[in-house]
Scaffold this motif. Structure first.
Motif, short mmCIF file in Angstrom:
data_model
loop_
_atom_site.label_atom_id
_atom_site.label_comp_id
_atom_site.label_asym_id
_atom_site.label_seq_id
_atom_site.Cartn_x
_atom_site.Cartn_y
_atom_site.Cartn_z
N LEU A 1 0.77 -1.22 -0.16
CA LEU A 1 -0.21 -0.10 0.06
C LEU A 1 0.68 1.36 0.10
N ARG A 2 0.67 2.00 -0.90
CA ARG A 2 1.40 3.10 -0.94
C ARG A 2 0.78 4.33 -0.38
N THR A 3 0.73 4.34 0.96
CA THR A 3 0.15 5.26 1.97
C THR A 3 1.19 6.15 2.23
N GLY A 4 2.50 5.96 2.28
CA GLY A 4 3.40 7.06 3.36
C GLY A 4 3.30 6.07 4.59
N SER A 5 4.24 6.88 5.29
CA SER A 5 4.66 6.30 6.72
C SER A 5 3.75 6.97 7.74
N PRO A 6 2.85 6.37 8.53
CA PRO A 6 1.99 7.25 9.27
C PRO A 6 2.88 8.06 10.40
N ARG A 7 3.99 7.56 10.87
CA ARG A 7 4.75 8.22 11.92
C ARG A 7 5.28 9.47 11.49
N ASN A 8 5.47 9.39 10.07
CA ASN A 8 6.19 10.64 9.42
C ASN A 8 4.99 11.83 9.25
N ASP A 9 3.74 11.63 9.35
CA ASP A 9 2.79 12.59 9.22
C ASP A 9 3.06 13.85 10.06
N GLY B 1 1.73 13.41 4.61
CA GLY B 1 1.24 13.68 5.84
C GLY B 1 -0.02 13.38 6.17
N GLN B 2 -0.81 12.47 5.34
CA GLN B 2 -2.13 11.84 5.62
C GLN B 2 -2.06 10.41 5.49
N ALA B 3 -0.93 9.80 6.17
CA ALA B 3 -0.95 8.65 6.08
C ALA B 3 -1.80 7.62 6.97
N ALA B 4 -1.50 8.03 8.20
CA ALA B 4 -2.23 7.33 9.39
C ALA B 4 -3.85 7.44 8.84
N GLU B 5 -4.26 8.60 8.59
CA GLU B 5 -6.02 8.68 8.20
C GLU B 5 -6.14 7.82 7.14
N ARG B 6 -5.29 7.86 5.97
CA ARG B 6 -5.65 6.79 4.70
C ARG B 6 -5.33 5.37 5.30
N VAL B 7 -4.72 5.21 6.18
CA VAL B 7 -4.74 3.46 6.68
C VAL B 7 -5.93 3.32 7.40
N VAL B 8 -6.51 4.06 8.21
CA VAL B 8 -7.46 4.00 9.18
C VAL B 8 -8.80 3.68 8.28
N ARG B 9 -8.88 4.75 7.38
CA ARG B 9 -10.10 4.95 6.60
C ARG B 9 -10.32 3.64 5.68
N LEU B 10 -9.13 3.20 5.07
CA LEU B 10 -9.09 2.32 4.03
C LEU B 10 -9.34 0.95 4.70
N LEU B 11 -8.47 0.63 5.68
CA LEU B 11 -8.21 -0.86 6.36
C LEU B 11 -9.16 -1.12 7.18
N MET B 12 -9.67 -0.27 8.16
CA MET B 12 -10.46 -0.25 9.16
C MET B 12 -12.08 0.38 9.12
N LEU B 13 -12.27 1.35 8.44
CA LEU B 13 -13.57 1.84 8.10
C LEU B 13 -14.05 1.35 6.65
N GLY B 14 -13.03 0.61 5.89
CA GLY B 14 -13.66 0.38 4.67
C GLY B 14 -13.99 1.37 3.53
N GLU B 15 -13.28 2.51 3.64
CA GLU B 15 -13.69 3.77 2.89
C GLU B 15 -12.39 4.25 2.24
N ALA B 16 -12.57 5.01 1.30
CA ALA B 16 -11.47 5.64 0.83
C ALA B 16 -11.36 7.21 1.02
#
Length: 746
Positions: A510-518, A707-722
């Motif tokens: 997943l080309r999300t970026g690194s959440p810690r680097n947000d 800067g939006q990696a963490a939100e991207r991961v949560v919305r896609l993989l936990m909330l099932g949305e993009a």
């Protein structure tokens, strides 16, 4: 008159001598003389000494007309010493960078005590060893001086000549000299400690004590080890002449017997045929010197041995020792049975919990082998708590890290009953290292692997070509654990390619970026100021962060590249040096390097134990690193980076690298300390070329960091949305890295 006289006795060490001398002559503190004593060495050592003396006036060479042995060679050197303090260094060992500066500072703060003791580390022929047995005692001493009469536990410090700095006038006043023969350190060490009015300690590794594969006389079996007895007879003859030291006799008898029994037990010292004679010599010594009031017997097995000396012949002693070994073996088997039974019960519980449905609202997190709340998992957890509060997050944390958890963190400890329940029922698993192989992946669970940064050095399957680097790693097992990953988060195309090559498993990149680097993208200046204030950095200082990585060609993982105290001084006024070691080197290594002492004195700031590396990055104005993955993160701040690559060849050969960092660097490259110091002294570290290199590096290796990696991961993989920022394309790997269709946004 120099501050230090360093006595180096030399005999048949031509292969190690240059390294020894260089470790002294390159010290940042230069007020010293070296007195090298050629003990009629039959190899080329004498010529090497003359070569060094010819080019450095601080080196004086004494060629002895005949071989006199280590002790008397030390005496010969000391007689010519002119320094305030005398240090002894064996010619196959070496001083660590910054030792003399640290010793000088401690002597100043303690008012020139009679002697100062510092720490050491053993360097075996196969690599560097761990912390010494003296480390805790040295740390407990703090910055105060003491007398052994009030603090007798310090008689247990390592019994050698080269871990001390002696006030020269103290040695001369008491006529302290080394006797001929083996175990010559004991009488001088114990005499000096009971005579000293003021002793200081320095909890810093000062000497690398080389454990040679062969040639060391102390590890050569034979009758020479009986020389320990006349050495201690000399010590007790001295005590007979000093009634004012009667208080020390019981203490030193216990120490002497402990030393003798230690030698007896070593197969590489006393041969089986000689052990009966050696034991009888110990008993004889015990009878002659036993004081009327007895002496403090040690606890445990050593106490049993000591009591046997009073009444038991060697046959009885040997029988008791064999019985002890048998009991130890039986106890070990019993413990294994108990552990097995306990493990069986927990596995049964885990299996039962695994039959229950997955909890769709339960996520389990871990970072850096359960060390606490940090890294990408922490960033994902924080964002999930904000935008998906119905998903309960539980952290797996080691027992020794629980007290440091932030308030309100729900956690379990590995191996506990609740741990097995949580692991059996969690839907979301988030980690930056692999989960234990004992945990099964259930259908429907989602395993999110975040890694610990963009890779420069070889990882995973690529380590198969690097036997030294993969020592201790089971690569096939590592890949079987990685087979459980569903998603691998990447910060750029380079990371994506490297992870797919290193872990040829079934996962989606997943080309999300690194959440810690947000936190680094569009960094908040106020957060950086707050961190500086908390670390005690003066307002307005230029902060230089030094963050070295591990070395796989050295056991223990750390290699001293340069003296950080010298670098801090060379940076000059208005600068603060912050040092952060690799997380695996925290604790013992940091203490051994003296970082805590340098921090206490205000020479630098030791940030090794800071829980969040992002805070340390935000607080700095420039990064100096070698091959640490931190450089990929730091590039997001658009602040200068200097790569110190003085051992790039050795590092790349031993570990392997995905590209040549010296040819594709995020800033200027230094290949020696002199070059590094010049880069900062001249201002080159922050010139336009540095800016150009940094921009190109960021463009090549950090494409997905927005800067939006963490939100991207949560919305896609936990909330099932993009929702939120658009999700870049992703791809699945299979087998050796075959591609499948990109993950479709919903």
């Amino acid at each position: 008159m120099p501050r230090f006289s360093i006595i180096v006795p030399v005999y048949k060490v031509q292969g190690f001598l240059r390294e020894c001398l260089d470790s002294v002559l390159t010290q940042s503190y230069g007020d010293f003389e070296v007195i090298a004593v050629d003990d009629r060495s039959p190899d080329g050592s004498g010529a090497i000494l003359d070569e060094y003396a010819a080019r450095d006036a601080r080196v004086r060479v004494l060629h002895l007309p005949e071989n006199v042995g280590l002790g008397r060679a030390r005496n010969a050197g000391r007689e010519r010493a002119a320094g305030d303090y005398v240090l002894f260094l064996d010619s196959d060992d070496r001083c660590t960078p910054g030792l003399l500066a640290a010793v000088a500072a401690r002597l100043e703060t303690t008012g020139d005590p009679d002697m100062l003791v510092f720490d050491h580390v053993r360097t075996h022929w196969w690599g560097r060893g761990g912390r010494s047995d003296s480390a805790d005692l040295l740390a407990e001493a703090g910055t105060e001086t003491f007398r052994v009469r009030e603090s007798p536990q310090y008689l247990k410090l390592f019994l050698v000549a080269w871990n001390k700095a002696y006030r020269r006038a103290f040695l001369e006043e008491h006529g302290l000299e080394y006797a001929a023969g083996l175990y010559e350190d004991a009488p001088v060490t114990y005499r000096s400690m009971v005579l000293a009015d003021r002793i200081a300690c320095l909890g810093r590794i000062g000497v690398e004590y080389r454990q040679r594969r062969q040639g060391a006389i102390t590890r050569t079996p034979g009758r020479r080890h009986f020389e320990i007895f006349p050495q201690y007879e000399g010590l007790f003859a001295f005590l007979e002449q000093r009634p004012d030291l009667d208080w020390a006799r019981p203490l030193l008898l216990e120490r002497a017997l402990d030393h003798m029994l230690f030698v007896l037990a070593r197969e590489d010292r006393v041969r089986p045929a000689d052990r009966g004679d050696f034991y009888r010599e110990i008993r004889s010594f015990h009878r002659r010197h036993l004081p009327e009031g007895g002496f403090p017997e040690p606890d445990g097995w050593r106490g049993v041995e000591t009591r046997l000396l009073a009444s038991a012949p060697y046959a009885s002693y040997a029988a008791v020792r064999r019985l002890r070994d048998l009991r130890a073996s039986a106890l070990g088997r019993k413990r294994r049975v108990v552990r097995k039974a306990s493990g069986t019960a927990l596995r049964t519980w885990y299996a039962a919990q695994s039959k229950r449905p997955l909890d769709p609202h339960l996520a389990v997190y871990s970072a850096t082998h359960h060390r606490g709340v940090s890294g990408d998992p922490a960033a994902i957890h924080a964002k999930a708590s904000e935008i998906a509060p119905h998903i309960r997050g539980v952290w797996v944390v080691r027992e020794d890290a629980v007290d440091a958890l932030p308030p309100g963190i729900d956690h379990v400890t590995p191996g506990s009953r609740r741990y097995h329940e949580v692991m059996a029922r969690a839907t979301y698993w988030v980690n930056n290292v692999n989960w234990p192989g004992t945990l099964a992946k259930r259908p429907g669970s989602v395993h999110i692997h975040t890694h610990q940064g963009t890779p420069l050095k070889y990882m995973g399957a690529d380590l198969l070509t690097k036997p030294g680097a993969r020592h201790g790693f089971d690569v096939p097992q590592m890949l079987r654990r990685a087979d459980r990953w569903d998603y691998s988060l990447v910060a750029g195309l380079h990371a994506e390619r490297a992870w797919e090559r290193a872990y040829p498993c079934h996962f989606t990149s997943l080309r999300t970026g690194s959440p810690r680097n947000d936190a680094l993208v569009g960094a908040d200046p106020e957060r950086g100021r707050e961190v500086r204030e908390r670390l005690g950095i003066p307002d307005g200082d230029t902060v230089v962060l030094y963050a070295p990585t591990r070395r796989d060609y050295r056991k223990g993982g750390h290699v001293d590249r340069f003296d950080p105290a010298r670098f801090a001084e060379d940076l000059g006024p208005g600068h603060t040096l912050v040092v952060r070691l690799h997380p695996s080197l925290a604790g013992g290594v940091a203490r051994g390097l003296g970082l805590a002492e340098l921090h206490r004195r205000g020479v630098l700031v030791d940030a090794t134990d800071e829980p969040h590396v992002e805070d340390v990055l935000l607080a700095s104005d420039a990064l100096v690193t070698d091959y640490s993955a931190l450089m990929f993160d730091y590039a997001l701040l658009d602040r200068p980076i200097v790569v110190h690559a003085d051992d790039w060849g050795a590092f790349a050969a031993s570990r392997g690298a995905y590209f040549d960092i010296t040819a594709d660097a995020p800033g200027h490259v230094s290949r020696s300390y002199r070059e590094l110091a010049w880069l900062f002294a001249s201002g080159t570290w922050q010139d336009r070329e540095a800016e150009r290199l940094r921009a190109g590096f960021r463009e090549r290796y950090c494409e997905f960091e927005d800067g939006q990696a963490a939100e991207r991961v949560v919305r896609l993989l936990m909330l099932g949305e993009a929702g939120g920022a658009p999700l870049p394309a992703a791809r699945r790997t299979s087998g050796a890295g075959a591609r499948s269709e990109a993950l479709v946004e919903r």
